[in-house]
Design a protein around this motif. Structure first.
Motif, PDB file in Angstrom:
ATOM      1  N   LEU A 190      10.798 -52.853   3.481  1.00  0.00           N
ATOM      2  CA  LEU A 190      10.319 -52.256   2.217  1.00  0.00           C
ATOM      3  C   LEU A 190       9.389 -53.244   1.499  1.00  0.00           C
ATOM      4  N   ALA A 191       9.803 -54.512   1.484  1.00  0.00           N
ATOM      5  CA  ALA A 191       8.979 -55.523   0.790  1.00  0.00           C
ATOM      6  C   ALA A 191       7.605 -55.596   1.452  1.00  0.00           C
ATOM      7  N   TRP A 192       7.620 -55.706   2.795  1.00  0.00           N
ATOM      8  CA  TRP A 192       6.333 -55.770   3.507  1.00  0.00           C
ATOM      9  C   TRP A 192       5.512 -54.521   3.236  1.00  0.00           C
ATOM     10  N   TRP A 193       6.182 -53.369   3.180  1.00  0.00           N
ATOM     11  CA  TRP A 193       5.485 -52.107   3.021  1.00  0.00           C
ATOM     12  C   TRP A 193       4.762 -52.064   1.681  1.00  0.00           C
ATOM     13  N   LEU A 194       5.473 -52.463   0.623  1.00  0.00           N
ATOM     14  CA  LEU A 194       4.818 -52.435  -0.705  1.00  0.00           C
ATOM     15  C   LEU A 194       3.645 -53.401  -0.727  1.00  0.00           C
ATOM     16  N   LEU A 195       3.887 -54.593  -0.181  1.00  0.00           N
ATOM     17  CA  LEU A 195       2.823 -55.600  -0.201  1.00  0.00           C
ATOM     18  C   LEU A 195       1.581 -55.081   0.532  1.00  0.00           C
ATOM     19  N   LEU A 196       1.820 -54.490   1.721  1.00  0.00           N
ATOM     20  CA  LEU A 196       0.683 -54.071   2.547  1.00  0.00           C
ATOM     21  C   LEU A 196      -0.004 -52.842   1.961  1.00  0.00           C
ATOM     22  N   THR A 197       0.753 -51.952   1.307  1.00  0.00           N
ATOM     23  CA  THR A 197       0.084 -50.804   0.671  1.00  0.00           C
ATOM     24  C   THR A 197      -0.817 -51.313  -0.453  1.00  0.00           C
ATOM     25  N   GLY A 198      -0.328 -52.320  -1.189  1.00  0.00           N
ATOM     26  CA  GLY A 198      -1.182 -52.911  -2.225  1.00  0.00           C
ATOM     27  C   GLY A 198      -2.447 -53.487  -1.606  1.00  0.00           C
ATOM     28  N   ALA A 199      -2.273 -54.190  -0.462  1.00  0.00           N
ATOM     29  CA  ALA A 199      -3.454 -54.773   0.197  1.00  0.00           C
ATOM     30  C   ALA A 199      -4.412 -53.674   0.635  1.00  0.00           C
ATOM     31  N   TRP A 200      -3.857 -52.558   1.142  1.00  0.00           N
ATOM     32  CA  TRP A 200      -4.724 -51.449   1.571  1.00  0.00           C
ATOM     33  C   TRP A 200      -5.550 -50.942   0.392  1.00  0.00           C
ATOM     34  N   LEU A 201      -4.889 -50.782  -0.766  1.00  0.00           N
ATOM     35  CA  LEU A 201      -5.623 -50.235  -1.930  1.00  0.00           C
ATOM     36  C   LEU A 201      -6.732 -51.198  -2.354  1.00  0.00           C
TER      37      LEU A 201
END
Lengths: 58, 252, 86, 115, 153
Positions: free
Chosen positions: A12-23
């Motif tokens: 979950l932590a990685w997912w939030l971080l990477l979605t932020g990076a995608w945006l």
């Protein structure tokens, strides 16, 4: 039970971080970008967690 | 043919080619000239189909059949490598020894693996908008996976990279490209024609009709093909030893 | 000003290509090929071809060197230790 | 300035051919072949260039606002790069087989073995 | 007279020229360090060119290079560890030069582009580049002690 929760928390932590990076990476933000970004980030997060387990599990 | 004679043949051949090239270049249109007939037509055709990245439009829409040929070259080359680099009878598989790697390098590999994977997927997803596409994104995704080998050792990489799945993924990518082509045929127009899906609004992720789908299919195939390719090379270089001279195989 | 940039990047591509051929040891040549890939990526950006520059970067920065160095490792361990240009 | 890029492409091609012909190590020869191939990228993209033009990628530019370079040659060069890498991999696999079968990777020695 | 273009040309000539010479001659240790420095120089040139041509989408090239460049250098550090083993290159000077140049250029471009997601993207690329350069030079300076001895890893 603890291990599964830890794994889920890490993904979950990685997912939030990477979605932020995608945006940050994309230029225009709209609904479809969110969807594609979230799924790509989920895939990368699962890979990140598997990689950490593979590397430390020696 | 002695080496000296071969040098003479090379020198004369090279000189002749050089003279012909320079003569040809003199008559080519000047560098930076304004006459680009194909370019204007390709741009107008791509804009008619709401594809922002004209190069992806040329690759996956106007010349989609050539890209199918190029995919088959990729598939054939990987097939050839798999056949060539298989383990023969007089060789045995030696499990790779774990290598000590400096902790900062390991942490860097762990952090960069998801970031590189995300960058690769970003390049594939925005193939028909910004610079990028299935080819480049696929190679970035495949290289991202191998950060694990670079950062740790081959054993760790083998744990999370089942080669069989990637061989199936390689074939599935190629098949998806063909299925999309045949779908165009079934849809009443030509093979690989971009008349199946609505073209969507310009400069959005869903624009360009079948271009993003072909892009994704190519991205998957290139990523899986490069992973299988590197898997074969890593097996040969790191794991497979020849049986008889096993002593010779130990030191480098 | 763009002419100067084009000339410099063309010169760098020609120099690194010549160096890639002049270096005889395959492992060292892999390094020069990576630098040639970088020079080509700059030239492609100057000639306004970002897609091609992107694919050259993706292929030339990590994939080709890895393939060449793995082949050199395999060939060096299999073949005899040729004295020559070690 | 109007034929310099073509001359550079020709030079890279000839240097690559020279390296290919005089190489003493098959992996080095494959590297020289990659150099030869990169001369085709330079020539293709030099043909498609337009002074003051920009890339026909409209994610951040409105169409028709700026002169454009030719996208068709870029598509050719793009597939050329990726196929080049894959063919290099296949050639390196062949070099490994030659080393396994003949125990040497020096092209001169190989021809002598064939006799 | 586009200032960014002049900067890109000067950085390319002054930075990448010595890299090509450094990677083609001299000991293997110096060559690998030159390749690592070359990645940073080209990534910065790409950033400057994307500003010079007023094409924000060219920044993706710098992004992919910032991600894959250090991985390439790690490949060399890993597979050439046997040859690099004897005197690992302590070229900290080049790392400091690359890091400071990257900071200067990224800050200048952030000021030029103003607040917004594009600036955050530039900062992300700058961070990736500097981190990659530092880790790669760390790896070159003996980051694979074990691999130096054992042949199989």
């Amino acid at each position: 039970m603890g291990r599964a929760a830890a794994v889920a928390a890490e993904v979950l932590a990685w997912w939030l971080l990477l979605t932020g990076a995608w945006l940050v990476l994309i230029s225009t933000v709209d609904a479809l970008e969110y969807l594609v970004g979230a799924s790509a980030a989920l895939l990368a997060a699962v890979a990140a967690q598997a990689a950490r387990r593979a590397m430390s599990g020696r | 043919m002695s080496r000296r004679m071969r040098m003479w043949v090379l020198a004369t051949g090279g000189l002749a080619v050089a003279v012909l090239l320079v003569a040809g270049y003199a008559r080519l249109p000047h560098f930076g000239g304004a006459v680009h007939p194909y370019g204007e037509r390709a741009v107008s055709a791509a804009l008619a189909r709401h594809t922002a990245n004209v190069i992806s439009s040329v690759n996956f829409d106007l010349r989609a059949f050539d890209t199918l040929g190029e995919e088959t070259i990729l598939f054939g080359a990987v097939l050839g490598t798999v056949v060539l680099l298989r383990q023969t009878r007089d060789e045995r598989e030696v499990p790779p020894a774990p290598a000590e790697v400096a902790p900062p390098v390991r942490r860097y590999a762990l952090i960069m693996l998801p970031v590189a994977l995300l960058t690769g997927l970003y390049v594939v997803a925005h193939g028909q908008l910004s610079p990028g596409g299935g080819f480049q994104g696929g190679v970035v995704v495949a290289t991202a996976l191998h950060l694990l080998y670079i950062g740790a050792d081959y054993r760790a990489l083998e744990k999370i990279r089942p080669v069989g799945t990637y061989e199936v993924g390689d074939a599935a990518g190629e098949a998806a490209y063909l299925v999309l082509g045949v779908a165009g045929l079934l849809g009443g127009s030509a093979f690989l024609a971009n008349t199946l899906l609505p073209y969507g609004t310009f400069n959005t992720l869903a624009s360009g009709g079948t271009v993003p789908l072909l892009n994704a299919a190519v991205g998957m195939e290139v990523a899986c093909a490069v992973v299988v390719l590197l898997a074969r090379f890593l097996d040969q270089a790191v794991e497979i030893e020849e049986d008889n001279g096993s002593a010779m195989g130990k030191e480098s | 000003m763009t002419d100067a940039l084009t000339l410099v990047s063309l010169l760098l591509v020609a120099a690194s290509a010549t160096a890639a051929v002049a270096v005889r040891d395959p492992a060292r040549q892999a390094l020069v090929l990576a630098v040639l890939g970088l020079a080509l990526a700059v030239l492609f950006t100057v000639v306004q071809a970002p897609d091609v520059g992107l694919s050259q970067l993706a292929v030339g920065s990590a994939l080709t060197p890895l393939l060449i160095l793995l082949s050199v490792r395999k060939v060096r361990r299999r073949g005899q230790h040729e004295g020559g240009d070690r | 300035m109007n034929t310099v890029p073509y001359l550079v492409a020709g030079w890279i091609f000839l240097v690559g051919c020279y390296g290919l012909a005089t190489s003493r190590h098959l992996v080095h020869a494959v590297g020289c072949l990659t150099v030869c191939q990169s001369s085709t990228y330079v020539l293709l993209l030099a043909v498609g260039y337009r002074d003051g033009g920009t890339a026909p990628v409209f994610s951040d530019v409105t169409p028709g606002s700026r002169p454009l370079v030719d996208p068709v040659v870029q598509a050719l060069a793009l597939t050329d790069v990726v196929v080049g890498a894959t063919v290099t991999a296949l050639l390196l696999a062949l070099v490994m087989q030659v080393a396994k079968r003949h125990g040497t990777v020096n092209p001169d020695e190989l021809s002598e073995l064939r006799g | 007279m586009n200032g960014w273009l002049v900067a890109a040309t000067v950085l390319l000539a002054a930075g990448f020229g010595p890299v090509v010479w450094g990677v083609a001659t001299g000991p293997l240790e110096r060559r690998v360090v030159a390749q690592n420095f070359g990645t940073s120089v080209v990534c910065l040139v790409m950033l400057l060119l994307s500003q010079a041509y007023v094409r924000p989408s060219y920044v993706d090239l710098a992004l992919v290079l910032a991600v894959l460049g250090p991985a390439g250098t790690l490949v060399y550090a890993r597979l050439l560890a046997d040859d690099l083993g004897d005197d690992p290159p302590h070229a900290n000077l080049l790392t400091v030069v690359a890091a400071s140049a990257a900071t200067v250029i990224v800050v200048a471009m952030c000021v030029a582009t103003g607040p917004g997601r594009a600036t955050v993207k530039l900062v992300l690329i700058g961070v990736l580049l500097v981190a990659g350069n530092v880790i790669a030079s760390r790896a070159l300076a003996g980051g694979f002690p074990g691999a130096g001895a054992s042949t199989r890893d």
